[in-house]
Design a protein around this motif. Structure first.
Motif, PDB file in Angstrom:
ATOM      1  N   TYR A  23     -22.934  36.646  37.782  1.00 13.49           N
ATOM      2  CA  TYR A  23     -22.905  36.928  36.345  1.00 13.49           C
ATOM      3  C   TYR A  23     -24.325  36.995  35.812  1.00 13.49           C
ATOM      4  O   TYR A  23     -25.166  36.142  36.113  1.00 13.49           O
ATOM      5  N   ASP A  24     -24.578  38.033  35.005  1.00 19.29           N
ATOM      6  CA  ASP A  24     -25.866  38.209  34.348  1.00 19.29           C
ATOM      7  C   ASP A  24     -25.708  37.840  32.873  1.00 19.29           C
ATOM      8  O   ASP A  24     -25.140  38.608  32.098  1.00 19.29           O
ATOM      9  N   PRO A  25     -26.202  36.662  32.460  1.00 13.63           N
ATOM     10  CA  PRO A  25     -26.020  36.241  31.064  1.00 13.63           C
ATOM     11  C   PRO A  25     -26.828  37.078  30.082  1.00 13.63           C
ATOM     12  O   PRO A  25     -26.521  37.082  28.886  1.00 13.63           O
ATOM     13  N   HIS A  26     -27.844  37.776  30.567  1.00  8.33           N
ATOM     14  CA  HIS A  26     -28.661  38.610  29.678  1.00  8.33           C
ATOM     15  C   HIS A  26     -27.849  39.776  29.108  1.00  8.33           C
ATOM     16  O   HIS A  26     -28.121  40.245  27.999  1.00  8.33           O
ATOM     17  N   ASP A  28     -24.174  39.851  29.587  1.00  8.02           N
ATOM     18  CA  ASP A  28     -22.765  39.470  29.593  1.00  8.02           C
ATOM     19  C   ASP A  28     -21.976  40.303  30.602  1.00  8.02           C
ATOM     20  O   ASP A  28     -20.858  40.742  30.341  1.00  8.02           O
ATOM     21  N   VAL A 245     -18.825  32.447  34.278  1.00  5.68           N
ATOM     22  CA  VAL A 245     -19.180  33.593  33.451  1.00  5.68           C
ATOM     23  C   VAL A 245     -18.966  33.249  31.985  1.00  5.68           C
ATOM     24  O   VAL A 245     -18.385  32.224  31.635  1.00  5.68           O
ATOM     25  N   GLY A 246     -19.442  34.154  31.126  1.00  6.34           N
ATOM     26  CA  GLY A 246     -19.272  34.001  29.690  1.00  6.34           C
ATOM     27  C   GLY A 246     -20.507  33.426  29.032  1.00  6.34           C
ATOM     28  O   GLY A 246     -21.393  32.890  29.698  1.00  6.34           O
ATOM     29  N   PRO A 247     -20.603  33.538  27.701  1.00  3.86           N
ATOM     30  CA  PRO A 247     -21.806  33.121  26.990  1.00  3.86           C
ATOM     31  C   PRO A 247     -22.168  31.662  27.207  1.00  3.86           C
ATOM     32  O   PRO A 247     -23.348  31.309  27.256  1.00  3.86           O
ATOM     33  N   ASP A 248     -21.167  30.798  27.347  1.00  5.72           N
ATOM     34  CA  ASP A 248     -21.454  29.385  27.599  1.00  5.72           C
ATOM     35  C   ASP A 248     -21.122  28.988  29.034  1.00  5.72           C
ATOM     36  O   ASP A 248     -21.093  27.804  29.357  1.00  5.72           O
ATOM     37  N   LEU A 249     -20.876  29.994  29.900  1.00  9.99           N
ATOM     38  CA  LEU A 249     -20.616  29.764  31.332  1.00  9.99           C
ATOM     39  C   LEU A 249     -19.466  28.774  31.543  1.00  9.99           C
ATOM     40  O   LEU A 249     -19.507  27.941  32.443  1.00  9.99           O
ATOM     41  N   ARG A 283     -18.690  23.681  32.336  1.00 12.00           N
ATOM     42  CA  ARG A 283     -19.794  24.637  32.245  1.00 12.00           C
ATOM     43  C   ARG A 283     -20.473  24.815  33.594  1.00 12.00           C
ATOM     44  O   ARG A 283     -20.700  23.853  34.330  1.00 12.00           O
ATOM     45  N   ALA A 286     -26.467  29.257  35.011  1.00  8.03           N
ATOM     46  CA  ALA A 286     -26.867  30.652  35.168  1.00  8.03           C
ATOM     47  C   ALA A 286     -27.500  30.856  36.540  1.00  8.03           C
ATOM     48  O   ALA A 286     -28.265  30.013  37.021  1.00  8.03           O
TER      49      ALA A 286
END
Length: 294
Positions: A23-26, A28, A245-249, A283, A286
């Motif tokens: 997952y790439d948080p930059h 999403d 994954v996701g904004p808050d993993l 959680r 990253a």
């Protein structure tokens, strides 16, 4: 006891051998592979939009280099992929002279060193190895592995984990956190017994190990001491690899596969090969970028 959590289908396309999610948080964006079919999948978590990319070769994992490039682990080497157009260029060959092997489970250490597993295309005994891509050089760490899986690392980078699914053993090894390279020999952390086998794994922010159980239809959670903590149901028997994954993993993407299943087995396993999102209430961390050089 098998725990049920809220679960949705992220991608209904059935992977022959789904693997290697990251997952790439930059952006999403989640990425994963169908190894056998030479496909790379791309999904935006917020919208659920999924794209598939034809690679033209078997590949099993990737690491983010920067905003524009990825490093793809493929059957004959490591390739730099330009995200904008999907162009592949060979970075380094890996077992390219051995047509009997292909890449398998791989993950980036917090230092940026990339651990990479290889195995026999027919899972021949001891034909695989685990390597490290460190500062532009490929180093063989552990030879004579049959099915390398569960490569993951403690949050501080001082411990590495890996499994040989053929043995159903999860190993731990002390690492140099600055390099991601071993400081000693692997030791047995746990031996799985019962239904299914140890497959892909990831570590959460607290250092717990989340391992997909191939043939068991679940993800098992273990402490860093090897104590079994949870078993979370996945709606496909051959769960293969997880990624936070996701904004808050806080969601767990889990791939699966229909490899070696006949029509009766597929009919009995409606979720076979699909890719899922599980709301697990924990959680993750990253994934670090892979470093190609110093």
């Amino acid at each position: 006891m098998m725990e049920q959590v809220p679960t949705t289908i992220l991608c209904a396309e059935r992977c022959h051998l789904g693997e290697g999610p990251t997952y790439d948080p930059h952006t999403d964006t989640a990425w994963w592979f169908d190894i056998r079919e030479g496909l790379l999948f791309e999904a935006t978590i917020a919208s659920g939009a999924v794209r598939r990319h034809v690679l033209g070769k078997m590949a099993s994992a990737l690491g983010r280099i920067d905003a524009n490039r990825q490093l793809i682990v493929a059957e004959d080497g490591l390739y730099i992929r330009t995200i904008a157009d999907g162009a592949l260029s060979l970075y380094l060959p890996l077992e390219a002279d051995n047509p009997a092997t292909r890449s398998n489970d791989s993950r980036v250490h917090p230092s940026g060193t990339f651990w990479i597993g290889t195995m026999g295309r027919r899972a021949e005994c001891g034909l695989g190895s685990i390597y490290a891509l460190h500062r532009g050089e490929i180093i063989k760490l552990f030879p004579n592995v049959t099915i390398p899986n569960a490569i993951c690392f403690s949050p501080d980078g001082t411990i590495g984990y890996f499994a040989d699914t053929d043995e159903n053993v999860l190993y731990r090894v002390v690492l140099d956190p600055e390099t991601g390279l071993p400081r000693g020999e692997p030791e047995v952390l746990l031996r799985h017994t019962g239904i299914g086998g140890l497959d892909g794994a990831v570590v959460d922010v607290e250092g717990r190990i989340w391992n997909a159980r191939w043939g068991g239809g679940c993800v098992d959670v273990y402490s860093s001491q090897g104590e079994h903590l949870r078993s979370i149901a996945v709606p496909a028997s051959q769960a293969s690899c997880p990624a936070f994954v996701g904004p808050d993993l806080s969601r767990l993407l889990v791939t699966s596969a229909w490899q070696d299943m006949d029509e009766a087995a597929k009919a009995a396993d409606p979720g076979h090969g699909q890719t899922f999102l599980l709301d697990v209430g924990t959680r993750g961390r990253a994934e670090p970028d892979v470093k190609l050089s110093t």
